[in-house]
Design a protein around this motif. Sequence first.
Motif, PDB file in Angstrom:
ATOM      1  N   UNK A  65      -0.345  15.205  16.246  1.00 28.43           N
ATOM      2  CA  UNK A  65       0.419  15.323  14.999  1.00 28.43           C
ATOM      3  C   UNK A  65       1.576  14.345  15.034  1.00 28.43           C
ATOM      4  N   UNK A  66       1.978  13.873  13.881  1.00 23.16           N
ATOM      5  CA  UNK A  66       3.055  12.874  13.824  1.00 23.16           C
ATOM      6  C   UNK A  66       4.338  13.382  14.452  1.00 23.16           C
ATOM      7  N   UNK A  67       4.609  14.690  14.293  1.00 26.31           N
ATOM      8  CA  UNK A  67       5.842  15.258  14.839  1.00 26.31           C
ATOM      9  C   UNK A  67       5.637  15.878  16.215  1.00 26.31           C
ATOM     10  N   UNK A  68       4.429  15.694  16.786  1.00 29.22           N
ATOM     11  CA  UNK A  68       4.104  16.321  18.063  1.00 29.22           C
ATOM     12  C   UNK A  68       3.497  17.684  17.826  1.00 29.22           C
ATOM     13  N   UNK A 108      16.868   6.613   9.128  1.00 29.31           N
ATOM     14  CA  UNK A 108      16.939   7.738   8.182  1.00 29.31           C
ATOM     15  C   UNK A 108      18.321   7.916   7.561  1.00 29.31           C
ATOM     16  N   UNK A 109      19.381   7.466   8.245  1.00 30.84           N
ATOM     17  CA  UNK A 109      20.736   7.780   7.754  1.00 30.84           C
ATOM     18  C   UNK A 109      21.542   6.557   7.329  1.00 30.84           C
ATOM     19  N   UNK A 110      20.991   5.356   7.537  1.00 28.34           N
ATOM     20  CA  UNK A 110      21.765   4.157   7.189  1.00 28.34           C
ATOM     21  C   UNK A 110      20.975   3.213   6.307  1.00 28.34           C
ATOM     22  N   UNK A 111      21.708   2.378   5.599  1.00 32.16           N
ATOM     23  CA  UNK A 111      21.163   1.238   4.872  1.00 32.16           C
ATOM     24  C   UNK A 111      21.752  -0.032   5.472  1.00 32.16           C
ATOM     25  N   UNK A 112      21.116  -1.205   5.241  1.00 26.97           N
ATOM     26  CA  UNK A 112      21.678  -2.449   5.771  1.00 26.97           C
ATOM     27  C   UNK A 112      23.143  -2.624   5.358  1.00 26.97           C
ATOM     28  N   UNK A 113      23.968  -2.977   6.319  1.00 30.95           N
ATOM     29  CA  UNK A 113      25.397  -3.157   6.059  1.00 30.95           C
ATOM     30  C   UNK A 113      26.235  -1.934   6.377  1.00 30.95           C
ATOM     31  N   UNK A 114      25.567  -0.779   6.594  1.00 32.24           N
ATOM     32  CA  UNK A 114      26.317   0.421   6.977  1.00 32.24           C
ATOM     33  C   UNK A 114      26.811   0.298   8.416  1.00 32.24           C
ATOM     34  N   UNK A 258      13.121  13.348   6.294  1.00 27.74           N
ATOM     35  CA  UNK A 258      13.148  11.887   6.176  1.00 27.74           C
ATOM     36  C   UNK A 258      12.608  11.246   7.446  1.00 27.74           C
ATOM     37  N   UNK A 259      13.054  11.723   8.600  1.00 30.14           N
ATOM     38  CA  UNK A 259      12.603  11.154   9.873  1.00 30.14           C
ATOM     39  C   UNK A 259      11.094  11.332  10.060  1.00 30.14           C
ATOM     40  N   UNK A 260      10.537  12.420   9.538  1.00 29.91           N
ATOM     41  CA  UNK A 260       9.087  12.645   9.646  1.00 29.91           C
ATOM     42  C   UNK A 260       8.323  11.528   8.936  1.00 29.91           C
TER      43      UNK A 260
END
Length: 396
Positions: A65-68, A108-114, A258-260
């Motif tokens: 499974x993707x999440x183990x 999951x928690x940042x965008x470019x430039x963050x 989101x991480x999944x």
Amino acid sequence: MPSISNKGNSMPQSPIRKLVPFAEAAKKNGTKVFHLNIGQPDIKTPQVALDAVKNNAIKVLSYARSEGSEEYRNKLANYYAKNDIHVAANNIIATTGGSEALLFTIGSITDPGDEIIIPEPFYANYNGFSTASGVNVVPVISKIENNFALPAIEDFEKLITPKTKAILICNPGNPTGYLYSKEEIEKLKQIVLKHDLFLIADEVYREFAYDGEKHNSVMALEGLEQHAIMIDSVSKRYSMCGARIGCIVSKNENFINTAIKFAQARLSPPTYALLASEAALDTPQSYFDEVIEEYQERRDTLISELQKIDGVKVANPKGAFYCIAELPVDNSEDFAQWILEKFNHNNETVMVAPAGGFYSTKGEGKNQVRIAYVLNKADLKRCVEILKVALQQYNN
């Protein structure tokens, strides 16, 4: 000729691995190289984990499974409960090593430039993971003079901007071996709540705390449920670096969901390694008791021997199996290459990791090295003897 991306050109080399060609050349010339550069334990992997791979009835090596698997994540949750960390299987995503866990988290928690604030020196790959995601590392410097303790909260607050998304710590620390106190974790809790940030804690060395000290996890603090993200791995705990199984743990449902998606995009963690990691959770406490005692003795041996060398300053680690040593040289990278390329003592030499690569502030750590005390005590004494002679010759 097609061009390489700016991101690719900005990707830093690993200070842990970039001198490998010089080490390999030394070995080909007949010189024995003691590896103090990399956190590869010489402790035996628990037999129960190896047997799980050898003695299984798998007929088709299929995707996990993707999440183990749920079995693994439930078992992992039970392990955490014994450490006062109360989470459920759906709070956990298994990853391909702690490295992938960090990449998924940053993605999951940042965008470019963050921006992510990190006390330095820090694990060198944090720079690489951030570069790969287009994120800026904002360092807050800790000093060898006070054993790399957490900088003042005011030092963090003055760095926070609208682009700041998280504070990232490694506890116990790589490369410093620093173990954060409960008071320090509480201070970080207050600052992330005040500024609505994530607190990411890389806790892969949790089991390795010395001198009767206790590890304090961000996941054990009430009130941080929506802010805390824990990174973990089997690599160091069970001496299973090659298994490449890590995990993300968080009670923030939006973050996990989101991480999944990142986990699904890379399909799944390796099936055999998941089997080994699940079995490793049956390792008795006696294994850790023996390992911790061994590492504490190695630490004491290394620090004691290093302190005998004139001009060497060394921090005293309280966890993990690394220390930072400040050497009487102008450039530790030149020295680390020289000791492999042009020096040997009775046909033996050592490989260390130049510490400049564990900082993002230019010029910091230029005369420091990271030493991993993953060799037996006799070999560590011999390594320090070699270092002493090498420093004398290099400086003359």
